[in-house]
Design a protein around this motif. Structure first.
Motif, PDB file in Angstrom:
ATOM      1  N   LYS A  77       5.915  -4.863   4.291  1.00  0.00           N
ATOM      2  CA  LYS A  77       5.943  -3.292   4.099  1.00  0.00           C
ATOM      3  C   LYS A  77       5.517  -3.025   2.497  1.00  0.00           C
ATOM      4  N   THR A  78       5.844  -3.776   1.520  1.00  0.00           N
ATOM      5  CA  THR A  78       5.431  -3.576   0.310  1.00  0.00           C
ATOM      6  C   THR A  78       3.642  -3.590  -0.006  1.00  0.00           C
ATOM      7  N   LYS A  79       3.151  -4.415   0.536  1.00  0.00           N
ATOM      8  CA  LYS A  79       1.590  -4.472   0.477  1.00  0.00           C
ATOM      9  C   LYS A  79       1.043  -3.262   1.262  1.00  0.00           C
ATOM     10  N   ILE A  80       1.776  -2.964   2.344  1.00  0.00           N
ATOM     11  CA  ILE A  80       1.013  -1.803   3.109  1.00  0.00           C
ATOM     12  C   ILE A  80       1.306  -0.546   2.425  1.00  0.00           C
ATOM     13  N   LYS A  81       2.456  -0.462   1.734  1.00  0.00           N
ATOM     14  CA  LYS A  81       2.928   0.737   0.926  1.00  0.00           C
ATOM     15  C   LYS A  81       1.978   0.987  -0.096  1.00  0.00           C
ATOM     16  N   ILE A  82       1.648  -0.042  -1.018  1.00  0.00           N
ATOM     17  CA  ILE A  82       0.703  -0.042  -2.184  1.00  0.00           C
ATOM     18  C   ILE A  82      -0.500   0.260  -1.981  1.00  0.00           C
ATOM     19  N   HIS A  83      -1.132  -0.312  -0.377  1.00  0.00           N
ATOM     20  CA  HIS A  83      -2.600   0.179   0.108  1.00  0.00           C
ATOM     21  C   HIS A  83      -2.620   1.608   0.503  1.00  0.00           C
ATOM     22  N   LEU A  84      -1.459   2.015   0.849  1.00  0.00           N
ATOM     23  CA  LEU A  84      -1.321   3.494   1.326  1.00  0.00           C
ATOM     24  C   LEU A  84      -1.495   4.471   0.281  1.00  0.00           C
ATOM     25  N   LYS A  85      -0.604   4.159  -0.790  1.00  0.00           N
ATOM     26  CA  LYS A  85      -0.560   4.775  -2.154  1.00  0.00           C
ATOM     27  C   LYS A  85      -1.955   4.834  -2.611  1.00  0.00           C
ATOM     28  N   GLN A  86      -2.701   3.818  -2.874  1.00  0.00           N
ATOM     29  CA  GLN A  86      -3.895   3.765  -3.234  1.00  0.00           C
ATOM     30  C   GLN A  86      -4.773   4.956  -2.384  1.00  0.00           C
ATOM     31  N   LYS A  87      -4.554   5.092  -1.029  1.00  0.00           N
ATOM     32  CA  LYS A  87      -5.061   6.104  -0.348  1.00  0.00           C
ATOM     33  C   LYS A  87      -4.644   7.534  -0.546  1.00  0.00           C
ATOM     34  N   GLN A  88      -3.790   7.772  -1.412  1.00  0.00           N
ATOM     35  CA  GLN A  88      -3.019   9.052  -1.834  1.00  0.00           C
ATOM     36  C   GLN A  88      -2.107   9.580  -0.721  1.00  0.00           C
TER      37      GLN A  88
END
Length: 154
Positions: A77-88
């Motif tokens: 979940k941590t990695k998924i969240k970081i990548h989604l935040k990069q997509k705003q």
């Protein structure tokens, strides 16, 4: 090389196809729009059209992204969240959509990755294998607490 110019309708159709091919988020569509020389009003009109016709749906994108990255790529979940935040994508939407991952699947995945990686470590003392395995799971985006919950006494 000269850039080919397209009419507004052609650009709109290209962006519809871009969204139909795969779920997209706003940031990706805006990035794609930079390929075309559009004034802000035209960009806005296209975004609104894509949303109105449900070609562009941030929640659907987020849910599909989470499912793919967890069930196919086995990201935590941590990695998924970081990548989604990069997509705003907003924290609130990310939290809501994390229900796409079933808790027992999450724990099973942690246990499986742990066991597979642990078994591959050779020539190390047990505590070194364990430390290396935990570090590996963290690098895959799994939360330290979750790993320890599953392997506190592994």
């Amino acid at each position: 090389m000269e850039k080919k110019s397209f009419t507004f309708e052609e650009i709109k159709l290209k962006l519809v196809n871009y969204c139909v091919y795969q779920d997209r988020c706003h940031a990706e569509v805006e990035q794609k729009m930079r390929e075309f020389l559009l004034i802000d009003e035209a960009k806005e009109e296209i975004i609104l059209y894509l949303m109105k016709e449900n070609y562009l749906n941030e929640e659907r994108f987020t849910r599909s992204y989470i499912r793919g990255k967890f069930y196919i790529k086995h990201w935590g979940k941590t990695k998924i969240k970081i990548h989604l935040k990069q997509k705003q994508i907003s924290d609130k939407l990310i939290s809501i959509c994390f229900d796409e991952i079933h808790e027992d699947d999450y724990e099973k995945t942690i246990r499986k990755i742990y066991q597979d990686y642990y078994d591959k470590q050779s020539g190390l003392k047990d505590y070194q294998r364990k430390a290396k395995t935990i570090k590996y799971l963290i690098s895959r985006g799994f939360e330290y607490e979750k790993i320890i919950d599953n392997f506190g006494n592994a």
